[in-house]
Design an enzyme around this catalytic site. Structure first.
Site, PDB file in Angstrom:
ATOM      1  N   ARG A 100      24.084  30.478  10.051  1.00 28.49           N
ATOM      2  CA  ARG A 100      24.692  30.349  11.360  1.00 28.49           C
ATOM      3  C   ARG A 100      23.972  29.057  12.006  1.00 28.49           C
ATOM      4  O   ARG A 100      24.735  28.340  12.652  1.00 28.49           O
ATOM      5  CB  ARG A 100      24.531  31.421  12.182  1.00 28.49           C
ATOM      6  CG  ARG A 100      25.317  32.662  11.594  1.00 28.49           C
ATOM      7  CD  ARG A 100      25.219  34.074  12.466  1.00 28.49           C
ATOM      8  NE  ARG A 100      26.343  34.711  12.132  1.00 28.49           N
ATOM      9  CZ  ARG A 100      26.575  36.084  12.647  1.00 28.49           C
ATOM     10  NH1 ARG A 100      25.416  36.485  13.585  1.00 28.49           N
ATOM     11  NH2 ARG A 100      27.454  36.849  12.160  1.00 28.49           N
ATOM     12  N   TYR A 160      34.280  30.089  12.258  1.00 27.48           N
ATOM     13  CA  TYR A 160      33.628  30.562  11.018  1.00 27.48           C
ATOM     14  C   TYR A 160      32.325  31.252  11.164  1.00 27.48           C
ATOM     15  O   TYR A 160      31.628  30.707  12.148  1.00 27.48           O
ATOM     16  CB  TYR A 160      33.992  30.029   9.581  1.00 27.48           C
ATOM     17  CG  TYR A 160      33.608  28.507   9.497  1.00 27.48           C
ATOM     18  CD1 TYR A 160      32.565  27.821  10.169  1.00 27.48           C
ATOM     19  CD2 TYR A 160      34.184  27.673   8.655  1.00 27.48           C
ATOM     20  CE1 TYR A 160      32.296  26.418  10.052  1.00 27.48           C
ATOM     21  CE2 TYR A 160      33.725  26.620   8.397  1.00 27.48           C
ATOM     22  CZ  TYR A 160      32.767  26.139   9.053  1.00 27.48           C
ATOM     23  OH  TYR A 160      32.574  24.503   8.867  1.00 27.48           O
ATOM     24  N   GLU A 161      31.762  31.919   9.905  1.00 24.22           N
ATOM     25  CA  GLU A 161      30.371  32.324  10.364  1.00 24.22           C
ATOM     26  C   GLU A 161      29.944  33.208  11.578  1.00 24.22           C
ATOM     27  O   GLU A 161      29.065  33.154  11.828  1.00 24.22           O
ATOM     28  CB  GLU A 161      29.286  31.100   9.875  1.00 24.22           C
ATOM     29  CG  GLU A 161      27.926  31.623   9.559  1.00 24.22           C
ATOM     30  CD  GLU A 161      28.191  32.278   8.123  1.00 24.22           C
ATOM     31  OE1 GLU A 161      28.896  31.982   7.316  1.00 24.22           O
ATOM     32  OE2 GLU A 161      27.288  33.460   8.236  1.00 24.22           O
ATOM     33  N   GLY A 162      31.055  34.110  11.629  1.00 21.71           N
ATOM     34  CA  GLY A 162      30.885  34.741  12.920  1.00 21.71           C
ATOM     35  C   GLY A 162      31.366  34.058  14.267  1.00 21.71           C
ATOM     36  O   GLY A 162      30.816  33.125  14.504  1.00 21.71           O
ATOM     37  N   GLN A 216      28.937  35.839  18.242  1.00 23.38           N
ATOM     38  CA  GLN A 216      27.597  35.141  18.641  1.00 23.38           C
ATOM     39  C   GLN A 216      27.345  35.840  19.975  1.00 23.38           C
ATOM     40  O   GLN A 216      25.980  36.200  20.164  1.00 23.38           O
ATOM     41  CB  GLN A 216      27.775  33.825  18.627  1.00 23.38           C
ATOM     42  CG  GLN A 216      28.169  33.121  17.066  1.00 23.38           C
ATOM     43  CD  GLN A 216      27.214  33.583  16.124  1.00 23.38           C
ATOM     44  OE1 GLN A 216      26.028  33.861  16.127  1.00 23.38           O
ATOM     45  NE2 GLN A 216      27.975  33.841  14.966  1.00 23.38           N
TER      46      GLN A 216
END
Lengths: 598, 257
Positions: free
Chosen positions: A297, A438-440, A445
């Site tokens: 992240r 992407y990546e959460g 977040q």
């Protein structure tokens, strides 16, 4: 197209004022600021010469899936990747034991910053490899580490992360890919994975896929996920790529941006099952994923900074060259470069100050990750780990949202020509747009920040964080002059942030949806105030450098100016977000789903 | 095979350089980097030396500057000699050649490689002066060097092609820019370079008299320095049916046809 210039002075400034590399370096063989910069200058020279010129062709040609199931990356990518591997830049933050450079992860982040600015599409191959390396370093068996890590750290083999499936995106627990244990102790993997970055390509000798899957008797949800190594080529007895595994790309996506990066739909086990090797224990895959999530992240947050930097360099150049209109007071009949117009100034300074803030946040986060691993004692390491946990959603969420804003502003500075693809400035905007997803997603977040991170240690972590901000406020105010004005703006913003934090704590406890409803504006407020705080520290350090008789006063004066602009124009945005943070659930759910459409 | 490469450390051409109005020379009190034109010689030397030979560097620079040397060491050179001495301020090309020749002679190399000219001073005379002072044969404008026993076989760039030249070792060869692809220092190379020996010597260490170098020993004087003239507007030819003839006449006048 503007050439990319490695922002080495800016990187030096954050390594000095935010990271304190001389202190961190004590845990890395006495690495100091000058040595660090000597290394980064050479990395920058390589990246500027060899990678940055590929950004455009990466976008216009992109990666292509061939009829035989291979993927061809854009012209020049494979050669540049080979040179990147030979130079050893991908592995500098990894352990020496496996051929890494044994540098702080923060040095790796600095190289990554330049690489991502040079070509985000290119940078994703090493980035995903890093994620896979992290996973194997922490959870792979000794035999697995010996087998894979040296080649992955050098970059000869790349890595991928296979999480998402058509019906399992943000809800990873819904994934259905199967893993069945074979008689020899290995597993046979079957299933379809989507959005697999660099799932197939022609730059590395082998691709090490890390695949999340379920064993037949696994419990439902995230508690039943296991993680497997599925190499593209199964290794022979000597450890070299041998037989082709049953893991193939089915298609690659046509995307808004990052065209150079092949985003693959992967089919595992269409024939007799892809051979996979279990990492750690069954059903622990999700827990293992979390250990690498901070780094992943942080890296995606960094992308927001990197694309912004590249877009800014281009927009700045254009603003100094484009002559249009006459400024107030200029000679009649004359024309000025657009940089002389107040609103273009405002746009450029907004970009400049946000970039400085993003860089400070990313490197502060990275230094916290480093100190969580090498701190002097357990208490220091834990405090650093807590700070990294808190900063992760801020870095990822705020920097990637701001990345979209800054790249959009770059187009605005170009005017109509920015909307025309041939200037190349639109590419940055398109490339940047994936990072909040992407990546959460950034929504996740925000939830992570409000629901998981604020309550850490009963609120002690956020409490300490706010107290650190107050210390900087005091230091700024006692410095007087322009710094005191920055301090006053920061003090007011910290008060707002504190009020919002308290409200979320009190109301979220009783009804989580109250906190969830305000999570995204809170994340934005947190990003702004964190940025203003770290720029305050940057300004204090810049003033100290000026007072000490630096030979580059203009640079440090500009850092104070950037912080002052942030304090005047951007920090006050925090106050405007308070009402949204504390508006609560009712305003969101007042309309039912049908009414939303009417 | 013992190869010495002469390398110059110069102000970064990316940052606008400044002339000192008093001495009328380039200000060198900034950070210095490896002259790009020397990176070709370093690369050639590394290729020629292979695994058997050694490549060492010789440089003359103020303020004990080693930034450019470290880059060449990171590329793969084994060691360096740096001549740094306040007495050298104001040295002209011939003095520079004397100093470098004295430093080179210490290691009795088989081959000395230099660039054709530096990217800041552009006198283009130092390599040949070194050769003369050391009584070595010299070959200029090399685009390719091959070693065959005690002979250097050099392809020498000319206007129309190249000359094939043979020359007994030891000798000095000056190479033209752009003829090889200089390697980028690897991360491991950079780290290794930090531990490589850089011997710093003074004028006295080289057995030279301080009075024969620097301003005192210079056989030339820079009388004045002027800004380069601003570029003048070009001639615009409006095509009235005879543009091609006028362009031909223009080119003819420049004697490029």
């Amino acid at each position: 197209m503007t050439e990319y210039r490695a922002p080495l002075r800016d990187i030096r400034h954050v390594l000095s004022s935010i990271v304190d590399i001389d202190d961190l370096g004590q845990h890395f063989g006495g690495l100091d600021l000058d040595t660090s910069m000597g290394i980064l200058e050479e990395a920058g020279r390589f990246i500027v010469d060899q990678v940055a010129p590929l950004n455009r062709v990466g976008d216009t040609v992109g990666s292509v899936l061939n009829d035989d199931g291979t993927v061809t990356t854009p012209p020049g990518f494979a050669e540049a990747y080979k040179a990147f591997v030979e130079a050893g830049w991908g592995g500098i933050g990894f352990p020496e034991e496996y051929g890494g450079g044994a540098m702080p992860g923060t040095m790796g982040i600095a190289v990554q910053e330049m690489l991502t600015s040079a070509s985000m599409g290119f940078s994703l191959c090493p980035l995903l490899t890093q994620g896979a390396i992290d996973m194997l370093l922490h959870h792979g068996s000794e035999q697995q580490r010996e087998t894979y890590l040296a080649k992955m750290i050098s970059g000869q083999w790349s890595g991928t992360m296979n999480l998402t499936e058509p019906d399992a995106g943000s809800d990873v627990g819904a994934l259905r890919t199967k893993a069945v244990k074979a008689d020899d102790g290995t597993y046979r993997i079957t299933g379809t994975k989507i959005y697999i970055t660099f799932g197939e390509h022609d730059m590395a000798e082998n691709i090490v896929h890390l695949v999340l899957a379920r064993t037949p008797d696994a419990p439902p949800g995230t508690k039943g996920i296991s993680c497997f190594i599925v190499p593209k080529f199964i290794l022979d007895a000597d450890g070299n790529p041998g037989v082709r595994n049953d893991a193939k790309v089915v298609s690659i996506e046509h995307k808004l941006g990052i065209h150079a990066s092949p985003t693959c739909v992967m089919a595992f086990g269409e024939e007799d099952g892809a051979v996979g090797y279990l990492i750690g224990e069954e059903n622990q895959g999700m827990r293992y994923m979390f250990t690498m999530m901070n780094n992943a992240r942080l890296s995606v947050g960094l992308e927001g900074l990197c694309i912004s930097e590249r877009a800014f360099q281009q927009a700045y150049q254009y603003a100094t060259e484009r002559v249009q209109g006459r400024t107030v007071g200029a000679e009649k009949g004359s024309s000025n470069a657009i940089i002389d117009h107040p609103d273009v100034r405002r746009m450029l300074l907004t970009m400049r100050a946000q970039i400085d803030a993003m860089r400070a946040i990313c490197y502060y986060d990275s230094a916290a990750v480093d100190r969580s691993l090498v701190g002097d004692n357990e208490a220091d390491r834990q405090a650093a780990a807590d700070l990294a946990q808190l900063l992760t959603p801020i870095t990822k969420g705020w920097c990637t949202d701001v990345g979209c804003e800054v790249t959009s502003t770059a187009i605005q500075i170009y005017g109509g020509m920015g909307y025309v693809e041939e200037t190349g400035v639109a590419q940055h905007f398109r490339d940047a747009r994936i990072a909040p997803i992407y990546e959460g997603t950034n929504g996740i977040q925000a939830l992570d920040l409000v629901m998981r991170k604020l309550p850490m240690n009963g609120g002690a972590v956020i409490g300490g964080y706010l107290a650190d901000m107050a210390k900087t406020t005091t230091a700024l105010q006692s410095a007087g002059g322009e710094l005191a004005a920055i301090g006053a703006s920061l003090e007011s913003a910290v008060a707002t942030l504190t009020e919002a934090t308290t409200w979320l704590g009190e109301n979220g406890m009783a009804d989580p949806v109250q906190a969830m409803a305000g999570a995204t504006p809170y994340l934005e407020m947190m990003g702004i105030v964190t940025g203003g705080w770290l720029l305050g520290r940057s300004a204090l350090a810049a003033q100290a450098a000026i007072d000490a008789g630096t030979d580059d006063p203009s640079f440090f004066e500009a850092k104070i100016g950037s912080a002052a602009f942030f304090a005047a124009h951007l920090l006050p945005r925090a106050a405007g977000l308070l009402a949204a943070v504390t508006a609560g659930r009712d305003v969101l759910f007042r309309l039912d789903a049908d009414q939303l459409a009417s | 095979m013992n190869i010495v490469v002469c390398v110059k450390q110069i102000p970064d051409p990316a940052d606008p350089g400044a002339l000192d109005p008093e001495t009328k020379t380039l200000k060198r009190d900034v950070k210095l980097i490896l002259d790009e034109s020397d990176s070709y010689g370093v690369e050639m030397a590394l290729q020629l030396a292979g695994d058997e030979g050694t490549v060492s560097l010789v440089s003359m620079a103020p303020n004990s500057e080693v930034g450019g040397l470290r880059t060449a060491l990171a590329m793969g050179a084994e060691s360096a000699v740096l001549v740094s001495d306040d007495a050298l301020k104001g040295s002209d090309a011939l003095t520079t050649a004397k100093v470098l020749a004295a430093a080179i002679a210490k290691s009795s190399p088989d081959l000395v490689i230099a660039a054709t000219e530096s990217s800041d001073g552009y006198t283009g005379t130092v390599p040949e002066q070194i050769a003369a002072l050391m009584d070595l044969p010299s070959v200029t404008f090399a685009k390719e060097i091959a070693l065959d026993g005690g002979t250097a076989k050099v392809k020498r760039q000319t206007e129309s092609g190249y000359d094939s030249v043979e020359c007994p070792l030891p000798c000095l060869v000056s190479v033209t820019a752009g003829v090889v692809e200089p390697r980028y220092p690897s991360f491991k190379g950079i780290m290794a370079a930090k531990a490589k020996p850089v011997e710093e010597v003074t004028v006295a260490d080289l057995g030279l008299d301080a009075g024969s170098v620097g301003w005192a020993g210079a056989g030339q004087e820079i009388v004045s320095i002027e800004d380069a003239p601003a570029r003048e507007a070009g001639e615009v030819i409006e095509d009235e049916g005879d543009a091609h003839e006028r362009i031909v006449a223009f080119l003819d006048e420049l004697k490029v046809l």
